[in-house]
Design a protein around this motif. Structure first.
Motif: not given
Lengths: 57, 663
Positions: B12-13, B37-39, B619, B643, B645, B655, B657
């Protein structure tokens, strides 16, 4: 000894000695395959029959 | 089982390889991984379940491989996406790796291979590949428990909802050693059936016929049981569907108020039904204990007529039936009436006279006692009728209340039906259909239960007959003895199961209560029902509807209690045959999400005590403050998910992490 253990011991003490061994061996056999997702191919029933045959002659 | 590290490669990331090592320290058993969030926090939690079980609970779950790594690849290059977890269990060290290879073909086409899994273990310096890793993984951390040990704080509140009981029941059975007994009971029963088939080869015609009858009954019983299991599952699904519709109705403006009213009425109806059951039980008890009194009228009346004025000599004393009692009174020097008895006193002489007139010389004492007995019977009969009347009145009152509430519910349903909204009327129609099918399934289950009872009785009868047949050959006798051994053992295991189940429930109840009190501010009581449903009651002993946060705490308390209990069993010096237990890690994503500040503090303070290893993925905002304050001294390892950005980093405009250890 906890009350539960006493109760279990009480039940087991009423069993013939051979039966206690059979019970122990059945549980061990089941433990071996306990975490199998699928019991197909394990022949557990046959294994139990063999355990019983070995002790009840 | 303790986790050592996780390696994520292009998962994934997580771009390239990222490694997170977990604390195994006893005093600092918490590993914290925090990120915005989103990391990739939830992706990290999912990396565990993908690696262990190949399961992913993420949006776009087919997009496993990191986007940038695929972009970087040249045509014909292979890109590996993998997660490997190092862990130890019972002094063995394991490395589990699941990977998927993608090949970039011309025109940026990607060809994905099949996922591969490899489990390697090391013991005493030797290393070995395990051929069937799924079995071994399931032995160490059963798949049906994955949502407990790798749990998603945002979803975990399902556990304390109505439909969580099956999951709860299975988890308890699995961890507490009940499943092994359950399986043994079933398989030993199967072995007994097979021995009986063998018996057919050796027995005489009568035996063979009986065995065939038994086999037929057993097969019918099996069919009924299978059908019953299916129906119970259907019932469960129907109930869930009904609940979902009812919840939907609660959130639609036009039906909200009526649905809430209906829920209140449903709740009242349930209470009345419970009361009615209680009254029925009491009625049964009263009738079975004292019902005979209803038939005593004629015999008591006739007896009264017979014994009326039948005393003749005036020497009868109530309560005295034997000479030894009189001797006893004289020896003690005190009469039943309390008068002192001295030798040759009036009372002394009277007693001696009474002694002479005891039956069969005189029947006065017996008649007096009989009359007293008749009066007692009459009194009891009166009380019995009064009790019956009282219970019947209560029953009638409850029945009428039940009728009234049913009418009110029907009224609410009609009002809902009349609503000028297609959405509402379609939901109400669906609900009605489901209710009809629910009742039909319930009726069928009732019918099947009746059949099962009849068949079981018949089967027992046939088995008794079979045992009585003596004219069987030696081999048949042997088979018969083996059948008896199996049957005795099944009975023994069932008895042990009952004892164990009761104990597990008590232990779990105690532990959940303990943990729950520690976690929840309100003085609610948490109770595990017979069906392993988690119910929460307020100070007035009423069931409470919980907020999302409270449900989350309830579930956390439950999971914590199971893990703690399993650990206690595992560490016991003297273990029973079924007390295997185990060490389980707790990996939690967003466990503090729906909680207020005070509850965050309480959970943060207590959760590390419940497991030997706690991994908190959280978080940054949930972490800072009271949680960090409580857990700071317990942290063995800390990571930050950084993360990248693409809008801010012009040198690496994609993107990804990175997991960076906080020193």
């Amino acid at each position: 000894m906890s009350i539960e253990q006493e109760q279990v011991q009480n039940i087991l003490s009423r069993l013939p000695e051979d039966y206690v061994f059979i019970l122990k061996e059945i549980l061990e056999a089941e433990k071996e395959i306990l975490h199998r997702k699928n019991l197909q191919g394990t022949n557990i029933t046959s294994t139990i029959m063999d355990i019983v045959k070995e002790r009840v002659k | 089982m303790l986790l050592e590290e996780i390696r994520l490669k292009n998962f994934r990331q997580y771009y390239n390889e990222q490694i997170i090592k977990f604390s195994k320290s006893a005093s600092r058993n918490v590993t914290v991984i925090h990120g915005e969030n989103g990391s990739g926090k939830t992706a990290l939690l999912n990396a565990f379940s993908w690696c262990f079980y190949g399961k992913l609970d993420l949006p776009n779950s087919n997009l496993l491989i990191n986007e940038q790594s695929l972009k970087d690849a040249h045509p014909n290059d292979e890109v590996e996406c993998s997660v490997s977890v190092k862990f130890s269990d019972n002094e063995k060290k394991y490395i589990l790796k699941r990977r998927i290879i993608a090949r970039k073909e011309q025109q940026d086409k990607i060809f994905y291979g099949e996922p591969e899994v490899q489990l390697e273990y090391k013991i005493g310096g030797n290393s070995e590949i395990i051929m069937n890793p799924t079995d071994e993984i399931n032995r160490i951390l059963p798949e049906n428990l994955r949502s407990y040990f790798f749990f998603d704080g945002e979803r975990i509140d399902n556990l304390s909802k109505d439909n969580g009981s099956d999951e709860i029941k299975n988890a308890i059975k699995n961890i507490m050693g009940l499943e092994i007994l359950e399986r043994s009971i079933k398989h030993t029963g199967d072995a007994s059936t097979r021995f009986r088939s063998e018996l057919k080869n050796y027995g005489d015609s009568k035996t063979v016929h009986l065995i065939e009858e038994i086999e037929q009954l057993e097969s019918q019983l099996k069919e009924f049981n299978t059908r019953r299991e299916l129906l119970v599952k259907n019932l469960d699904v129907t109930k869930k569907q009904m609940k979902e519709i009812e919840n939907k109705l609660k959130f639609i403006e036009g039906s909200q108020k009526l649905q809430q009213e209906k829920e209140q009425k449903d709740y009242e109806l349930e209470n009345i039904k419970t009361e009615l059951k209680k009254i029925n039980k009491e009625l049964q008890e009263v009738v079975s204990k004292n019902g005979y009194l209803a038939f005593s009228y004629t015999s008591v009346n006739n007896s009264e007529v017979i014994v009326k004025d039948s005393e003749s000599d005036g020497f009868g004393i109530p309560g005295i039936r034997s000479a030894s009692l009189i001797d006893d009174l004289i020896q003690k020097g005190k009469c039943i009436c309390g008068t002192e008895i001295k030798e040759n006193s009036e009372h002394y002489l009277h007693l001696l006279k009474v002694k002479e007139y005891l039956p069969p010389q005189s029947l006065d004492s017996a008649i007096i006692n009989f009359k007293t007995g008749l009066n007692i019977v009459k009194d009891n009969r009166k009380k019995f009728y009064e009790q019956l009347k009282e219970l019947k009145q209560k029953e009638v009152k409850l029945q009428s209340a039940e009728r009234k509430i049913r009418e009110e519910i029907n009224e609410i349903k009609s009002k809902l039906n009349e609503k000028d909204s297609e959405e509402i009327s379609s939901l109400v129609t669906k609900l009605e259909k489901l209710e009809d099918s629910y009742s039909a399934i319930n009726r069928e289950i009732g019918g099947i239960d009746n059949e099962i009872r009849k068949l079981t009785d018949e089967l027992n009868q046939k088995e008794k007959e079979q045992k009585k047949i003596n004219s069987i050959a030696e081999k048949a006798q042997l088979a018969q003895r083996r059948i008896e051994a199996c049957q005795t053992l099944v009975q023994t295991m069932e008895d042990i199961y009952k004892i164990r189940e009761k104990l597990v429930r008590v232990q779990l109840q105690e532990r959940i209560t303990e943990v729950y009190r520690q976690f929840l501010r309100k003085g609610f009581d948490i109770r595990l029902s017979e069906q392993y449903e988690l119910n929460v009651y307020n100070q007035n002993n009423n069931k409470v509807g919980m907020s999302q946060g409270e449900r989350q705490i309830t579930s956390l308390a439950f999971i914590g209690a199971i893990v703690d209990l399993a650990r206690e069993q595992y560490k016991k010096e003297i273990k029973g045959a079924f007390e295997e237990g185990g060490i389980y890690p707790l990996v939690m994503d967003s466990p503090f999400g729906a909680l207020d500040s005070d509850h965050r503090e309480r959970i943060a303070k207590g959760i590390h005590k419940l497991s030997d290893q706690v991994i908190v993925i959280v978080s940054t905002s949930q972490w800072r403050g009271e949680v960090e304050g409580q857990m700071k001294e317990l942290i063995g390892k800390e990571y930050q998910l950084n993360y990248n950005d693409p809008r801010l980093n012009k040198e690496q405009p994609y993107e990804y992490t990175e997991a960076v250890e906080v020193m």
